[in-house]
Design a protein around this motif. Structure first.
Motif, PDB file in Angstrom:
ATOM      1  N   UNK A  91       0.855  -1.188   0.000  1.00 52.42           N
ATOM      2  CA  UNK A  91       0.000   0.000   0.000  1.00 52.42           C
ATOM      3  C   UNK A  91       0.888   1.234   0.000  1.00 52.42           C
ATOM      4  N   UNK A  92       1.246   1.703  -1.199  1.00 51.51           N
ATOM      5  CA  UNK A  92       2.133   2.858  -1.340  1.00 51.51           C
ATOM      6  C   UNK A  92       1.565   4.099  -0.657  1.00 51.51           C
ATOM      7  N   UNK A  93       0.257   4.303  -0.840  1.00 46.55           N
ATOM      8  CA  UNK A  93      -0.364   5.522  -0.313  1.00 46.55           C
ATOM      9  C   UNK A  93      -0.283   5.566   1.215  1.00 46.55           C
ATOM     10  N   UNK A  94      -0.504   4.428   1.857  1.00 45.50           N
ATOM     11  CA  UNK A  94      -0.468   4.380   3.313  1.00 45.50           C
ATOM     12  C   UNK A  94       0.936   4.644   3.838  1.00 45.50           C
ATOM     13  N   UNK A 147       4.823  11.227   5.980  1.00 50.38           N
ATOM     14  CA  UNK A 147       3.985  12.377   6.305  1.00 50.38           C
ATOM     15  C   UNK A 147       3.570  13.146   5.045  1.00 50.38           C
ATOM     16  N   UNK A 148       3.245  12.387   4.002  1.00 52.26           N
ATOM     17  CA  UNK A 148       2.824  12.955   2.713  1.00 52.26           C
ATOM     18  C   UNK A 148       3.891  13.854   2.091  1.00 52.26           C
ATOM     19  N   UNK A 149       5.135  13.626   2.446  1.00 52.09           N
ATOM     20  CA  UNK A 149       6.219  14.419   1.877  1.00 52.09           C
ATOM     21  C   UNK A 149       6.818  13.765   0.641  1.00 52.09           C
ATOM     22  N   UNK A 205      10.517  -1.661   7.208  1.00 52.42           N
ATOM     23  CA  UNK A 205       9.761  -2.435   8.199  1.00 52.42           C
ATOM     24  C   UNK A 205       8.263  -2.379   7.907  1.00 52.42           C
ATOM     25  N   UNK A 206       7.776  -1.202   7.542  1.00 55.31           N
ATOM     26  CA  UNK A 206       6.348  -1.066   7.219  1.00 55.31           C
ATOM     27  C   UNK A 206       5.980  -1.904   5.995  1.00 55.31           C
ATOM     28  N   UNK A 225       8.226   0.296  -8.661  1.00 54.91           N
ATOM     29  CA  UNK A 225       8.281   1.726  -8.348  1.00 54.91           C
ATOM     30  C   UNK A 225       7.494   1.999  -7.068  1.00 54.91           C
ATOM     31  N   UNK A 226       8.082   2.765  -6.172  1.00 50.25           N
ATOM     32  CA  UNK A 226       7.441   3.043  -4.883  1.00 50.25           C
ATOM     33  C   UNK A 226       7.093   4.517  -4.696  1.00 50.25           C
ATOM     34  N   UNK A 227       8.107   5.396  -4.836  1.00 50.23           N
ATOM     35  CA  UNK A 227       7.874   6.802  -4.526  1.00 50.23           C
ATOM     36  C   UNK A 227       8.750   7.706  -5.383  1.00 50.23           C
TER      37      UNK A 227
END
Length: 534
Positions: A321-324, A331-333, A392-393, A500-502
């Motif tokens: 869950x990339x968005x989470x 922190x949405x950065x 870890x997440x 791809x993650x971020x």
């Protein structure tokens, strides 16, 4: 940035894409006056190398950006303009003439000539020298003859000296973006003093590189501690506003952040994830954000049986869950990524990975089990880059959504991780970050995924992908090239060699002892802008 590439730290998200406003314009660093006689201290990780043709990670490139001046740099529209070059011209995109500006000297007093570039590029392209960035010379005629254990030649047939300040470069095929490539670190020159014999690098050169840039080495590279440089007064270009730079090497970003808060370090290039929520309060207008070109991915060792099935790789992507993670950890950065190229380059499209980018744990588990995915997944990362929290997440999500055992494994340094994956030692999935070398969609595809790509650590090979990439390189203009590159990216979406993650953004901070601190798209502090204050 001249050197861009592999990024050790967790970079942060594109302000232009997110519509964010920078938290400050550089920060005053107090009301003190500029002190041109002071040095500044900038955080980096331990570089893997400091030879230009062997440096393909961002900490090494930050140091080399102080020691060398590129042939070209890039304006606000990402178009190349001449720096050490007087001109770079071609009438057919195949034969290029490079004329150098007069007056450049190396830090040992040697005059910079056409031979300085020819010697350096031939050294970088010669396969037995094992240079990480050898790939970038592939487009030059004669490159194939320099490959293999016993190459047929030692110099590129496509390089010809015209006079002391002029040389020509003949490419195997036309490439309209060759001028843009020349801003990359691999294309820096080397002095005669760098070689003990023709084509043989002098022992010890890397410990105290001699360049032709605005700063020169002060002493030698003190591994795992620091690299110091001082202003080179004979530099003919724009002079820096500080007397020197100490590139201070950290194993942990949290330690660097504490040092910035206490004014014991002047610049931290990446705020640790655990400090993102308080950085604005801690630093005020000394906490800054700016656009970046970085992309974070999880890479597969596709040569290992358990990860050889694209369906297994897609299932793992769907279980994340990339968005989470972007919200809870960053922190949405950062911006969730579902494409293989950054929004900063022409040709970017949203969500090119399609269903593999959708968070669907039910479908992911079915697909994973049907594909014979392994019961245990290891996620390797560099411990000196602030990655533990998100790794870890991610592991926790894979445990819950795929019903597998998952463990995060930290290598002490990014250089250690690169060494292991290059040697194809078993590390499971591994974290990678990319910062562009030059502004082109091709730069996000060729080095990372072509069969002989300089940073293809996953063993990925698709002849059709290589063919499309080559056709794009030969295209007469950007529009035609982009169509080929997009078709190549579509193949990556089918094969999923990485997840791809971020997309990143520069998220950095500085002490009260500096001002005019700026970072570019390539994860580098601008060393000609930064000022020390009294």
């Amino acid at each position: 940035m001249r050197v861009r590439r592999l990024a050790a730290w967790t970079a942060l998200p594109l302000a232009v894409t997110l519509g964010l406003v920078a938290c400050g314009s550089g920060g005053d660093g107090g009301s003190g006056q500029s002190d041109p006689n002071a040095a500044v201290r900038i955080e980096i990780a331990e570089p893997q190398h400091l030879v230009p043709t062997n440096t393909n990670e961002t900490s090494g490139s930050q140091v080399l950006a102080a020691l060398f001046s590129p042939l070209v740099d890039y304006d606000e529209a990402n178009k190349p303009y001449e720096v050490a070059a007087e001109s770079v011209t071609s009438s057919d995109n195949k034969v290029w003439t490079i004329k150098l500006k007069d007056g450049y000297t190396f830090h040992n007093g040697e005059k910079v000539t056409a031979d300085s570039y020819l010697d350096a590029w031939n050294y970088g392209a010669y396969a037995p020298n094992g240079q990480n960035s050898s790939y970038f010379f592939e487009k030059i005629a004669g490159y194939d003859a320099l490959q293999g254990e016993q190459p047929a030649a030692k110099t590129l047939s496509g390089l010809k000296k015209v006079d002391d300040l002029t040389f020509t470069v003949t490419l195997t095929e036309p490439y309209s973006e060759f001028k843009s490539m020349l801003g990359y670190t691999a294309f820096y020159p080397l002095p005669k003093a760098a070689f003990s014999a023709p084509g043989v690098l002098a022992e010890g050169y890397e410990q105290a590189p001699i360049g032709q840039g605005p700063f020169k080495m002060k002493g030698s590279w003190q591994h795992d501690a620091k690299v110091e440089v001082e202003k080179y007064d004979a530099f003919p270009g724009q002079q820096p506003k500080v007397a020197g730079v100490e590139f201070r090497i950290y194993q942990q970003l949290t330690a660097a952040y504490a040092d910035v808060l206490s004014d014991n370090l002047d610049v931290i290039k990446t705020i640790p994830t655990e400090n993102l929520s308080t950085a604005g309060t801690d630093l005020g207008d000394r906490f800054q954000q700016s656009p970046a070109s970085s992309l974070q991915v999880l890479a597969f060792p596709t040569f290992q049986k358990e990860f050889s099935n694209p369906e297994v790789r897609k299932a793992i992507s769907m279980a994340i869950d990339r968005d989470e993670i972007t919200k809870s950890i960053f922190k949405d950065s950062q911006q969730p990524a579902r494409s293989f190229v950054s929004p900063v380059v022409a040709g970017y499209r949203e969500n090119t990975i399609g269903s593999a980018g959708e968070f669907d744990p039910t479908k992911a588990k079915v697909l994973y089990q049907a594909g014979g995915g392994p019961k245990k997944i290891e996620l390797s990362y560099n411990g000196d880059g602030g990655h533990k929290d998100w790794v870890d997440a991610t592991c926790n999500q894979l445990k819950a959504n795929l019903g597998v055992e998952c463990v995060g494994t930290a290598e002490p340094k990014f250089a250690d991780l690169l060494t292991k994956v290059k040697a194809k030692q078993p590390v499971g999935l591994f974290r990678m970050g990319w910062v562009m070398d030059y502004p082109s969609m091709e730069n996000y595809l060729g080095p990372l995924y072509s069969t002989n790509g300089s940073s293809n650590y996953y063993g990925y090979s698709n002849p059709e992908f290589d063919k499309l990439l080559a056709e794009g390189a030969k295209a007469p203009n950007e529009e035609a090239a982009v169509k080929k590159y997009q078709a190549a990216e579509d193949l990556l979406a089918e094969d999923m060699p990485v997840i791809p993650l971020r997309f990143g953004q520069n998220n950095f901070g500085h002490s009260t002892k500096v001002k005019n601190v700026a970072m570019d798209l390539f994860d580098r502090i601008d060393l000609l802008k930064i000022e020390a204050v009294r």
